[in-house]
Scaffold this motif. Structure first.
Motif, PDB file in Angstrom:
ATOM      1  N   GLN A 358       0.814  -1.209   0.000  1.00 12.16           N
ATOM      2  CA  GLN A 358       0.000   0.000   0.000  1.00 12.16           C
ATOM      3  C   GLN A 358       0.852   1.266   0.000  1.00 12.16           C
ATOM      4  OE1 GLN A 358      -2.745  -0.138   3.275  1.00 12.16           O
ATOM      5  NE2 GLN A 358      -3.816  -1.963   2.524  1.00 12.16           N
ATOM      6  N   LEU A 359       1.987   1.212   0.701  1.00 13.41           N
ATOM      7  CA  LEU A 359       2.853   2.384   0.786  1.00 13.41           C
ATOM      8  C   LEU A 359       3.806   2.510  -0.393  1.00 13.41           C
ATOM      9  CD1 LEU A 359       3.773   2.234   4.587  1.00 13.41           C
ATOM     10  CD2 LEU A 359       2.107   3.728   3.481  1.00 13.41           C
ATOM     11  N   GLY A 360       3.797   1.531  -1.280  1.00 13.16           N
ATOM     12  CA  GLY A 360       4.691   1.583  -2.434  1.00 13.16           C
ATOM     13  C   GLY A 360       6.122   1.199  -2.125  1.00 13.16           C
ATOM     14  N   LEU A 361       6.368   0.579  -0.969  1.00  8.06           N
ATOM     15  CA  LEU A 361       7.723   0.147  -0.647  1.00  8.06           C
ATOM     16  C   LEU A 361       8.135  -1.067  -1.468  1.00  8.06           C
ATOM     17  CD1 LEU A 361       7.601   0.542   3.250  1.00  8.06           C
ATOM     18  CD2 LEU A 361       8.712   2.060   1.601  1.00  8.06           C
ATOM     19  N   ILE A 362       7.182  -1.903  -1.834  1.00 10.99           N
ATOM     20  CA  ILE A 362       7.419  -3.028  -2.727  1.00 10.99           C
ATOM     21  C   ILE A 362       6.336  -3.030  -3.792  1.00 10.99           C
ATOM     22  CG2 ILE A 362       8.603  -4.465  -1.018  1.00 10.99           C
ATOM     23  CD1 ILE A 362       5.977  -5.968  -0.582  1.00 10.99           C
ATOM     24  N   GLY A 363       6.617  -3.688  -4.925  1.00  8.54           N
ATOM     25  CA  GLY A 363       5.649  -3.800  -6.006  1.00  8.54           C
ATOM     26  C   GLY A 363       5.034  -5.191  -6.052  1.00  8.54           C
ATOM     27  N   PRO A 364       4.118  -5.422  -6.990  1.00  7.72           N
ATOM     28  CA  PRO A 364       3.447  -6.726  -7.083  1.00  7.72           C
ATOM     29  C   PRO A 364       4.408  -7.902  -7.277  1.00  7.72           C
ATOM     30  CG  PRO A 364       2.253  -5.092  -8.364  1.00  7.72           C
ATOM     31  CD  PRO A 364       3.532  -4.434  -7.914  1.00  7.72           C
ATOM     32  N   TYR A 365       5.493  -7.687  -8.055  1.00  3.21           N
ATOM     33  CA  TYR A 365       6.431  -8.779  -8.294  1.00  3.21           C
ATOM     34  C   TYR A 365       7.088  -9.230  -6.995  1.00  3.21           C
ATOM     35  CZ  TYR A 365      10.915 -10.925  -9.563  1.00  3.21           C
ATOM     36  OH  TYR A 365      12.010 -11.758  -9.638  1.00  3.21           O
ATOM     37  N   LEU A 366       7.633  -8.290  -6.233  1.00  8.02           N
ATOM     38  CA  LEU A 366       8.290  -8.646  -4.979  1.00  8.02           C
ATOM     39  C   LEU A 366       7.267  -9.119  -3.950  1.00  8.02           C
ATOM     40  CD1 LEU A 366      10.950  -8.866  -3.585  1.00  8.02           C
ATOM     41  CD2 LEU A 366      10.818  -6.443  -2.954  1.00  8.02           C
ATOM     42  N   PHE A 367       6.062  -8.559  -3.986  1.00 13.11           N
ATOM     43  CA  PHE A 367       4.993  -9.019  -3.110  1.00 13.11           C
ATOM     44  C   PHE A 367       4.708 -10.500  -3.360  1.00 13.11           C
ATOM     45  CE2 PHE A 367       0.474  -9.733  -2.170  1.00 13.11           C
ATOM     46  CZ  PHE A 367       0.391  -9.252  -0.873  1.00 13.11           C
ATOM     47  N   THR A 368       4.662 -10.902  -4.622  1.00 17.00           N
ATOM     48  CA  THR A 368       4.433 -12.304  -4.969  1.00 17.00           C
ATOM     49  C   THR A 368       5.522 -13.199  -4.403  1.00 17.00           C
ATOM     50  OG1 THR A 368       3.227 -11.767  -6.995  1.00 17.00           O
ATOM     51  CG2 THR A 368       4.254 -13.936  -6.888  1.00 17.00           C
ATOM     52  N   LEU A 369       6.777 -12.802  -4.577  1.00 15.58           N
ATOM     53  CA  LEU A 369       7.889 -13.614  -4.075  1.00 15.58           C
ATOM     54  C   LEU A 369       7.837 -13.744  -2.553  1.00 15.58           C
ATOM     55  CD1 LEU A 369      10.886 -12.310  -6.242  1.00 15.58           C
ATOM     56  CD2 LEU A 369       9.418 -14.292  -6.648  1.00 15.58           C
ATOM     57  N   MET A 370       7.516 -12.663  -1.881  1.00 13.84           N
ATOM     58  CA  MET A 370       7.476 -12.699  -0.423  1.00 13.84           C
ATOM     59  C   MET A 370       6.289 -13.517   0.086  1.00 13.84           C
ATOM     60  SD  MET A 370      10.142 -11.128   0.657  1.00 13.84           S
ATOM     61  CE  MET A 370       9.772 -10.768   2.375  1.00 13.84           C
ATOM     62  N   VAL A 371       5.168 -13.487  -0.623  1.00 15.76           N
ATOM     63  CA  VAL A 371       4.024 -14.324  -0.240  1.00 15.76           C
ATOM     64  C   VAL A 371       4.389 -15.798  -0.372  1.00 15.76           C
ATOM     65  CG1 VAL A 371       1.698 -15.039  -0.921  1.00 15.76           C
ATOM     66  CG2 VAL A 371       2.245 -12.615  -0.706  1.00 15.76           C
ATOM     67  N   VAL A 372       5.083 -16.153  -1.444  1.00 15.16           N
ATOM     68  CA  VAL A 372       5.524 -17.537  -1.621  1.00 15.16           C
ATOM     69  C   VAL A 372       6.452 -17.936  -0.479  1.00 15.16           C
ATOM     70  CG1 VAL A 372       6.830 -19.117  -3.089  1.00 15.16           C
ATOM     71  CG2 VAL A 372       5.238 -17.485  -4.122  1.00 15.16           C
ATOM     72  N   MET A 373       7.377 -17.036  -0.111  1.00 14.73           N
ATOM     73  CA  MET A 373       8.262 -17.316   1.020  1.00 14.73           C
ATOM     74  C   MET A 373       7.472 -17.553   2.301  1.00 14.73           C
ATOM     75  SD  MET A 373       9.582 -15.759   3.973  1.00 14.73           S
ATOM     76  CE  MET A 373       9.571 -14.003   3.727  1.00 14.73           C
ATOM     77  N   SER A 374       6.477 -16.717   2.546  1.00 14.61           N
ATOM     78  CA  SER A 374       5.653 -16.869   3.744  1.00 14.61           C
ATOM     79  C   SER A 374       4.921 -18.203   3.747  1.00 14.61           C
ATOM     80  CB  SER A 374       4.644 -15.714   3.833  1.00 14.61           C
ATOM     81  OG  SER A 374       3.787 -15.872   4.926  1.00 14.61           O
ATOM     82  N   LEU A 375       4.385 -18.582   2.598  1.00 13.44           N
ATOM     83  CA  LEU A 375       3.660 -19.843   2.489  1.00 13.44           C
ATOM     84  C   LEU A 375       4.588 -21.033   2.700  1.00 13.44           C
ATOM     85  CD1 LEU A 375       0.906 -21.064   1.884  1.00 13.44           C
ATOM     86  CD2 LEU A 375       1.442 -20.961  -0.540  1.00 13.44           C
ATOM     87  N   VAL A 376       5.778 -20.978   2.093  1.00 11.08           N
ATOM     88  CA  VAL A 376       6.734 -22.083   2.210  1.00 11.08           C
ATOM     89  C   VAL A 376       7.195 -22.253   3.653  1.00 11.08           C
ATOM     90  CG1 VAL A 376       9.064 -22.834   1.586  1.00 11.08           C
ATOM     91  CG2 VAL A 376       7.520 -21.979  -0.179  1.00 11.08           C
TER      92      VAL A 376
END
Length: 414
Positions: A358-376
């Motif tokens: 929301q704050l623009g610190l990360i974009g959708p691409y990095l958000f996707t990678l971090m969500v995968v990390m969280s899930l793993v």
């Protein structure tokens, strides 16, 4: 909102709840916490498979986002409420050592990875903080499911995770403040000391009297539960207006709630708010977050970036925890189990990532990678604990004294 939008929103809510319940049940049958299946709900219903247009039209997504934000406000209030401040005040050396090591090493490695992935000091610090998170609520549920909640190891893990949560949210608040300091609207942040003073000097004593009265009556009334909802939602609205993000206001309100002498009332508050939120609002949040996740982008260089993120997050958290536990005289097996537990991230990680998005610190691409990390990392906790338990049983069998076999006779049977 016209009739067609109402129909679509209601259908989407029904679909989200149905899929989340099914996948949560599947996750539980596989020995995983239900949150893992619910996280998959957001990904499966998102753009990876459905392109996010047919099931969730763009004109209804803001409505779903509002429901998701309400769910997160409730969740953060409960996170603050469930952190045992008394336990934090009597922390022993091993707990503080584990908490510090499990934060500092992944934070440092996360900053190194962030130098490749993002630009700007706030974004770099934010990514380092994301690597350091341990999901206190998910960890508590994993310990409960495995019968470890009252064990020494479970107590150490919970206490260290509580310290990590407080440090992570404090760090994130500082990063959010720093990231927004340049905007003229952020002059409202000058009111933050006034807000904290009101919360400490006015709200906390009022909460103490309110819960003490409820404890004397022996029950939580609907009026009191409604008053608490007014309180934490107002606190969340205040911090959002001041530019700090609403999650901090809800979390702080829960953290200030007194517990001594009101344990039964606090249990009723948690039960009264969590059931509805966990069934309806939190799954909506997973889907809203999942609409930003496109696994098709994780290919080529994306796999390399994901590998670096996993190395920093999992390796940093695991090695830091393991080293601190061994220095505290824990056995190698218990140190490994503790490292696996502290790597649990789950919903807490997604909330922090949502703030950064929301704050623009990360974009959708990095958000996707971090969500995968969280899930793993969340999904790996159960299998790693099972692996350590199997090794323990195997070592016990190997160390057991040999039992002589009965003699075998070859004569005729009578």
């Amino acid at each position: 909102m016209h009739g067609d939008q109402v129909s679509v929103v209601l259908f989407d809510l029904a679909l989200i709840v149905a899929v989340a319940r099914v996948l949560g049940g599947v996750a539980r049958r596989l020995g995983q916490p239900p949150v893992v299946g619910e996280m998959f709900t957001g990904i499966l219903l998102g753009p990876t498979l459905f392109h996010g247009t047919t099931l969730f039209p763009r004109d209804v997504r803001p409505l779903l986002s509002i429901l998701a934000d309400v769910g997160i406000a409730v969740f953060m209030f409960l996170v603050g409420l469930e952190i045992d401040r008394k336990a934090l005040r009597r922390q022993t050396g091993p707990t503080l050592a584990v908490a510090a090591a499990s934060m500092l090493l992944p934070f440092g490695l996360g900053i190194l990875v962030a130098l490749r992935l993002v630009d700007g000091t706030p974004a770099i610090l934010f990514l380092g903080a994301c690597m350091s998170v341990t999901a206190f609520p998910v960890l508590a549920r994993i310990l409960t499911d495995r019968g470890l909640l009252r064990s020494p190891l479970g107590g150490l893990a919970l206490a260290a995770a509580a310290v990590d949560d407080l440090l992570a949210w404090t760090m994130l608040a500082g990063i959010v403040t720093f990231a927004g300091a340049a905007g003229p609207a952020q002059l409202r942040m000058l009111l933050l000391p006034v807000y904290f003073a009101i919360m400490a000097l006015v709200v906390r004593p009022l909460l103490h009297r309110t819960l003490a009265a409820a404890a004397r009556r022996g029950r939580l009334t609907p009026a009191m539960l409604g008053g608490l909802a007014v309180g934490f939602l107002s606190s969340a609205a205040a911090t959002e207006w001041m530019g700090l993000h609403f999650v901090f206001g809800a979390f702080l309100f829960g953290l200030l709630m007194p517990r001594e002498g009101s344990e039964q009332i606090v249990t009723e508050i948690v039960a009264g708010l969590s059931s509805f939120s966990n069934v309806l609002l939190i799954p909506v949040f997973f889907v809203v977050a999942g609409l930003q996740v496109d696994l098709r982008s994780v290919a080529g260089a994306g796999l390399l970036d994901l590998g670096l993120i996993l190395l920093a997050a999992v390796g940093g958290k695991g090695l830091g925890t393991f080293a601190a536990a061994r220095l505290a005289k824990l056995s190698p097996r218990d140190s490994g189990r503790l490292a696996a537990l502290m790597n649990t991230r789950g919903l807490t990680e997604l909330i922090i990532l949502g703030v950064g998005l929301q704050l623009g610190l990360i974009g959708p691409y990095l958000f996707t990678l971090m969500v995968v990390m969280s899930l793993v990392t969340t999904a790996a906790t159960g299998p790693l604990l099972a692996l350590f338990d199997r090794r323990r049983r195997a070592s016990r069998v190997a160390a057991a004294p040999a039992v002589p076999l009965p003699a075998v006779t070859t004569g005729s049977r009578h």
